[in-house]
Design an enzyme around this catalytic site. Sequence first.
Site, PDB file in Angstrom:
ATOM      1  N   LYS A 105      47.137  -4.021 119.880  1.00  0.00           N
ATOM      2  CA  LYS A 105      47.189  -4.926 118.521  1.00  0.00           C
ATOM      3  C   LYS A 105      45.849  -4.904 117.811  1.00  0.00           C
ATOM      4  O   LYS A 105      45.197  -5.721 117.201  1.00  0.00           O
ATOM      5  CB  LYS A 105      47.673  -6.424 118.704  1.00  0.00           C
ATOM      6  CG  LYS A 105      49.008  -6.532 119.327  1.00  0.00           C
ATOM      7  CD  LYS A 105      49.252  -7.895 119.487  1.00  0.00           C
ATOM      8  CE  LYS A 105      50.607  -8.051 120.107  1.00  0.00           C
ATOM      9  NZ  LYS A 105      51.060  -7.647 121.379  1.00  0.00           N
ATOM     10  N   ARG A 106      45.208  -3.669 117.786  1.00  0.00           N
ATOM     11  CA  ARG A 106      43.968  -3.684 116.928  1.00  0.00           C
ATOM     12  C   ARG A 106      44.045  -3.980 115.562  1.00  0.00           C
ATOM     13  O   ARG A 106      45.101  -3.450 115.005  1.00  0.00           O
ATOM     14  CB  ARG A 106      43.145  -2.181 117.110  1.00  0.00           C
ATOM     15  CG  ARG A 106      42.653  -2.010 118.676  1.00  0.00           C
ATOM     16  CD  ARG A 106      41.976  -3.210 119.036  1.00  0.00           C
ATOM     17  NE  ARG A 106      41.313  -2.720 120.422  1.00  0.00           N
ATOM     18  CZ  ARG A 106      41.369  -3.518 121.631  1.00  0.00           C
ATOM     19  NH1 ARG A 106      42.253  -4.752 121.714  1.00  0.00           N
ATOM     20  NH2 ARG A 106      41.111  -3.250 122.763  1.00  0.00           N
TER      21      ARG A 106
END
Length: 310
Positions: A105-106
């Site tokens: 989930k960057r």
Amino acid sequence: MIEKLISGIEKTGAPIVVGLDPMLSYVPEYIRQKAYAQFGETLQGAGEAIWQYNKGIVDAVCDLVPAVKPQIAMYEQFGIEGLTVFHRTVQYCKEKGLLVIGDIKRGDIGSTSAAYAAGHLGRVQVGAKQYRGFDEDFATVNPYLGSDGVNPFIQVCKEEDRGLFILVKTSNPSSGEFQDRVTDGRPLYELVGEQVAKWGESCMGTGAYSDIGAVVGATYPEMGRTLRRIMPRAYILVPGYGAQGGKGADLVHFFNEDGLGAIINSSRGIIAAYQQEKYASYGETGYADAARAAVLDMKEDIASALSARK
């Protein structure tokens, strides 16, 4: 890369990804005590316990599913020892023939986003040599900083034949605080879905689906129906099955008429199945067998729901 995932789904008959999201509370006592006896009640001991636990799960389910999804935060909480286990887990899963979706989930911009993309999906230059960091096949990305945060990942995907699952409508209860906000007469998640479809046009493989997919929570089936229409060529990763309330009957709208287009994630519902009443008879020592039974039950549930739709 998406063709490899589809091939795995068709081979196993299971549009399922197992979330390898370990907590120490999921790890059977006998595994923890053996690890602590070797390394003490330390971060290294915790890492060893999780590594042995993961291996048992992977060995039990690797012939049933096409992919796994380790959530990096569950490893980062143990510092460097945890990240080492994350890397070992990724490599072990790939040795077992599984595709790996790095649930990272960057969401950043510019050179920072490029560094994340290189570390998880691409390569880093060290002198005259190049090395892969974590080496996942797919990664999850948060698009809410805009194209500046997503384009570096897309570039790496094109260069390395990797894929993305971009957050569009997440399964958590408070997601609507922002994602459901109406902009120009439409909820924001629909506009994000349209952008995901556009990004995906630049990453089409030889088949009907793009290497750029989306994350849409199982807890919002009607929204899933709408987003399926908006993103017809995007594979949808669907979290929220089982422990968060999603069931097979809720998920049929995430699939296209070809029976493809979606892969359903279950994490603690599988990896901690032995702690559920339904699988309690397996006991702690049978935790991996309980996980296998949970995958088989999930596979049947989804297949029955898709069959009923026809």
